[in-house]
Design a protein around this motif. Structure first.
Motif, mmCIF file in Angstrom:
data_model
loop_
_atom_site.group_PDB
_atom_site.id
_atom_site.type_symbol
_atom_site.label_atom_id
_atom_site.label_comp_id
_atom_site.label_asym_id
_atom_site.label_seq_id
_atom_site.Cartn_x
_atom_site.Cartn_y
_atom_site.Cartn_z
ATOM 1 N N GLN A 61 25.454 47.368 33.645
ATOM 2 C CA GLN A 61 24.077 46.856 33.698
ATOM 3 C C GLN A 61 23.402 46.994 32.340
ATOM 4 O O GLN A 61 22.750 46.067 31.872
ATOM 5 C CB GLN A 61 23.267 47.604 34.761
ATOM 6 N N THR A 62 23.589 48.136 31.701
ATOM 7 C CA THR A 62 22.980 48.359 30.389
ATOM 8 C C THR A 62 23.481 47.334 29.380
ATOM 9 O O THR A 62 22.697 46.741 28.631
ATOM 10 C CB THR A 62 23.293 49.788 29.892
ATOM 11 N N ILE A 63 24.791 47.118 29.354
ATOM 12 C CA ILE A 63 25.377 46.160 28.409
ATOM 13 C C ILE A 63 24.900 44.746 28.723
ATOM 14 O O ILE A 63 24.499 44.004 27.820
ATOM 15 C CB ILE A 63 26.911 46.273 28.415
ATOM 16 N N PHE A 64 24.892 44.382 29.983
ATOM 17 C CA PHE A 64 24.418 43.045 30.358
ATOM 18 C C PHE A 64 22.961 42.870 29.948
ATOM 19 O O PHE A 64 22.585 41.835 29.393
ATOM 20 C CB PHE A 64 24.588 42.813 31.865
ATOM 21 N N ASN A 65 22.140 43.875 30.210
ATOM 22 C CA ASN A 65 20.716 43.799 29.888
ATOM 23 C C ASN A 65 20.436 43.740 28.387
ATOM 24 O O ASN A 65 19.376 43.278 27.976
ATOM 25 C CB ASN A 65 19.954 44.973 30.500
ATOM 26 N N HIS A 66 21.360 44.217 27.574
ATOM 27 C CA HIS A 66 21.184 44.157 26.118
ATOM 28 C C HIS A 66 21.432 42.752 25.561
ATOM 29 O O HIS A 66 21.301 42.532 24.362
ATOM 30 C CB HIS A 66 22.094 45.168 25.416
ATOM 31 N N GLY A 67 21.819 41.815 26.420
ATOM 32 C CA GLY A 67 21.924 40.425 26.022
ATOM 33 C C GLY A 67 23.117 40.061 25.157
ATOM 34 O O GLY A 67 23.064 39.083 24.414
ATOM 35 N N CYS A 68 24.190 40.821 25.270
ATOM 36 C CA CYS A 68 25.335 40.529 24.407
ATOM 37 C C CYS A 68 26.265 39.454 24.970
ATOM 38 O O CYS A 68 27.126 38.951 24.241
ATOM 39 C CB CYS A 68 26.116 41.796 24.092
ATOM 40 N N ILE A 69 26.095 39.073 26.215
ATOM 41 C CA ILE A 69 27.017 38.108 26.816
ATOM 42 C C ILE A 69 26.993 36.763 26.082
ATOM 43 O O ILE A 69 28.056 36.220 25.784
ATOM 44 C CB ILE A 69 26.761 37.953 28.335
ATOM 45 N N PRO A 70 25.832 36.217 25.731
ATOM 46 C CA PRO A 70 25.860 34.969 24.956
ATOM 47 C C PRO A 70 26.604 35.111 23.619
ATOM 48 O O PRO A 70 27.295 34.181 23.187
ATOM 49 C CB PRO A 70 24.380 34.640 24.735
ATOM 50 N N LEU A 71 26.499 36.265 22.978
ATOM 51 C CA LEU A 71 27.234 36.497 21.730
ATOM 52 C C LEU A 71 28.739 36.541 21.989
ATOM 53 O O LEU A 71 29.521 35.996 21.203
ATOM 54 C CB LEU A 71 26.786 37.804 21.072
ATOM 55 N N ARG A 98 38.342 39.630 26.709
ATOM 56 C CA ARG A 98 38.566 40.903 27.411
ATOM 57 C C ARG A 98 37.239 41.513 27.852
ATOM 58 O O ARG A 98 37.104 41.986 28.990
ATOM 59 C CB ARG A 98 39.329 41.878 26.514
ATOM 60 N N ALA A 99 36.242 41.481 26.973
ATOM 61 C CA ALA A 99 34.932 42.038 27.318
ATOM 62 C C ALA A 99 34.312 41.268 28.483
ATOM 63 O O ALA A 99 33.828 41.871 29.454
ATOM 64 C CB ALA A 99 34.010 42.012 26.098
ATOM 65 N N ILE A 100 34.336 39.944 28.397
ATOM 66 C CA ILE A 100 33.768 39.120 29.465
ATOM 67 C C ILE A 100 34.558 39.320 30.755
ATOM 68 O O ILE A 100 33.976 39.463 31.834
ATOM 69 C CB ILE A 100 33.743 37.635 29.047
ATOM 70 N N GLY A 101 35.882 39.380 30.648
ATOM 71 C CA GLY A 101 36.726 39.604 31.826
ATOM 72 C C GLY A 101 36.465 40.948 32.476
ATOM 73 O O GLY A 101 36.418 41.050 33.703
ATOM 74 N N ASN A 102 36.274 41.980 31.656
ATOM 75 C CA ASN A 102 35.993 43.311 32.207
ATOM 76 C C ASN A 102 34.667 43.337 32.959
ATOM 77 O O ASN A 102 34.539 44.011 33.979
ATOM 78 C CB ASN A 102 35.988 44.370 31.105
ATOM 79 N N LEU A 103 33.694 42.609 32.467
ATOM 80 C CA LEU A 103 32.406 42.555 33.154
ATOM 81 C C LEU A 103 32.500 41.686 34.408
ATOM 82 O O LEU A 103 31.917 42.009 35.441
ATOM 83 C CB LEU A 103 31.329 42.016 32.208
ATOM 84 N N ALA A 104 33.269 40.613 34.331
ATOM 85 C CA ALA A 104 33.361 39.667 35.447
ATOM 86 C C ALA A 104 34.127 40.218 36.641
ATOM 87 O O ALA A 104 34.059 39.633 37.724
ATOM 88 C CB ALA A 104 34.000 38.363 34.981
ATOM 89 N N VAL A 105 34.851 41.332 36.480
ATOM 90 C CA VAL A 105 35.533 41.899 37.643
ATOM 91 C C VAL A 105 34.531 42.366 38.687
ATOM 92 O O VAL A 105 34.872 42.506 39.852
ATOM 93 C CB VAL A 105 36.513 43.050 37.273
ATOM 94 N N SER A 106 33.299 42.578 38.260
ATOM 95 C CA SER A 106 32.236 42.900 39.200
ATOM 96 C C SER A 106 31.610 41.591 39.677
ATOM 97 O O SER A 106 31.097 40.805 38.870
ATOM 98 C CB SER A 106 31.167 43.767 38.517
ATOM 99 N N ILE A 107 31.665 41.353 40.970
ATOM 100 C CA ILE A 107 31.110 40.127 41.559
ATOM 101 C C ILE A 107 29.663 39.931 41.120
ATOM 102 O O ILE A 107 29.222 38.813 40.887
ATOM 103 C CB ILE A 107 31.198 40.185 43.110
ATOM 104 N N GLU A 108 28.958 41.021 40.970
ATOM 105 C CA GLU A 108 27.548 40.969 40.579
ATOM 106 C C GLU A 108 27.346 40.233 39.254
ATOM 107 O O GLU A 108 26.342 39.559 39.063
ATOM 108 C CB GLU A 108 27.011 42.400 40.465
ATOM 109 N N TYR A 109 28.303 40.334 38.356
ATOM 110 C CA TYR A 109 28.146 39.743 37.030
ATOM 111 C C TYR A 109 28.921 38.444 36.843
ATOM 112 O O TYR A 109 28.597 37.673 35.936
ATOM 113 C CB TYR A 109 28.551 40.750 35.951
ATOM 114 N N CYS A 110 29.910 38.191 37.655
ATOM 115 C CA CYS A 110 30.754 37.005 37.492
ATOM 116 C C CYS A 110 29.911 35.732 37.502
ATOM 117 O O CYS A 110 30.007 34.899 36.590
ATOM 118 C CB CYS A 110 31.824 36.959 38.572
ATOM 119 N N ASP A 111 29.087 35.553 38.508
ATOM 120 C CA ASP A 111 28.251 34.353 38.592
ATOM 121 C C ASP A 111 27.273 34.271 37.428
ATOM 122 O O ASP A 111 27.037 33.199 36.886
ATOM 123 C CB ASP A 111 27.487 34.313 39.918
#
Length: 166
Positions: A94-104, A122-135
């Motif tokens: 959540q902290t990483i997602f909230n820091h806005g790095c996904i567009p980068l 790899r970073a995007i894939g690691n976050l996407a394993v959580s259903i909450e962040y995949c969409d």
């Protein structure tokens, strides 16, 4: 180079080596932040360091180094790798997602460097394993760029893109 050895990572952490690196990460000097990126990335492989790195002032400087056009290929690869490592700790997601790095990270998928593409996938894939962040990742426009990973011959990048696409 010593810190790349798993046993040495543990020794460095045990000896209190993470704290000085975190102190330097909080510096206002961008050059200092880039200079310690290798140490941060290496130390981020240890599970016990993932939350302290993320929560004690090192996350923003790491994210700031993702942009290859500003920081160069090596810094971008290290930053993407560090983010991928830190995301492995679900408490950091959540902290990483909230820091806005996904567009980068999504932009980094278009790098000319195979290692930058692989680590951003790899970073995007690691976050996407959580259903909450995949969409949410797909809503940010990652699907087209992740699909481009399949046009390359790097099987690791393809595997990480597959993870991200679910």
């Amino acid at each position: 180079e010593l810190s790349k050895n798993p046993d040495m990572m543990e020794v460095i952490t045990e000896a209190g080596g993470l704290e000085p690196v975190l102190y330097l990460a909080r510096s206002d000097d961008k050059k200092v932040q880039r200079d310690i990126l290798t140490a941060l990335t290496t130390l981020s492989f240890l599970d016990r360091n993932k939350s302290p790195i993320c929560m004690n002032g090192a996350l923003t400087p790491i994210i700031d180094c993702i942009d290859e056009s500003q920081n160069g290929t090596t810094a971008s690869k290290l930053a993407c790798s560090a983010i991928a490592n830190l995301i492995e700790a679900t408490d950091n997601m959540q902290t990483i997602f909230n820091h806005g790095c996904i567009p980068l990270l999504i932009s980094a998928l278009e790098s000319e460097s195979e290692s930058v593409r692989r680590e951003s996938a790899r970073a995007i894939g690691n976050l996407a394993v959580s259903i909450e962040y995949c969409d949410r990742i797909l809503e940010l426009g990652a699907s087209r760029r992740l699909m481009s990973c399949f046009q390359r011959r790097n099987s690791e990048c393809q595997r990480f893109a597959s993870m991200a696409l679910g």
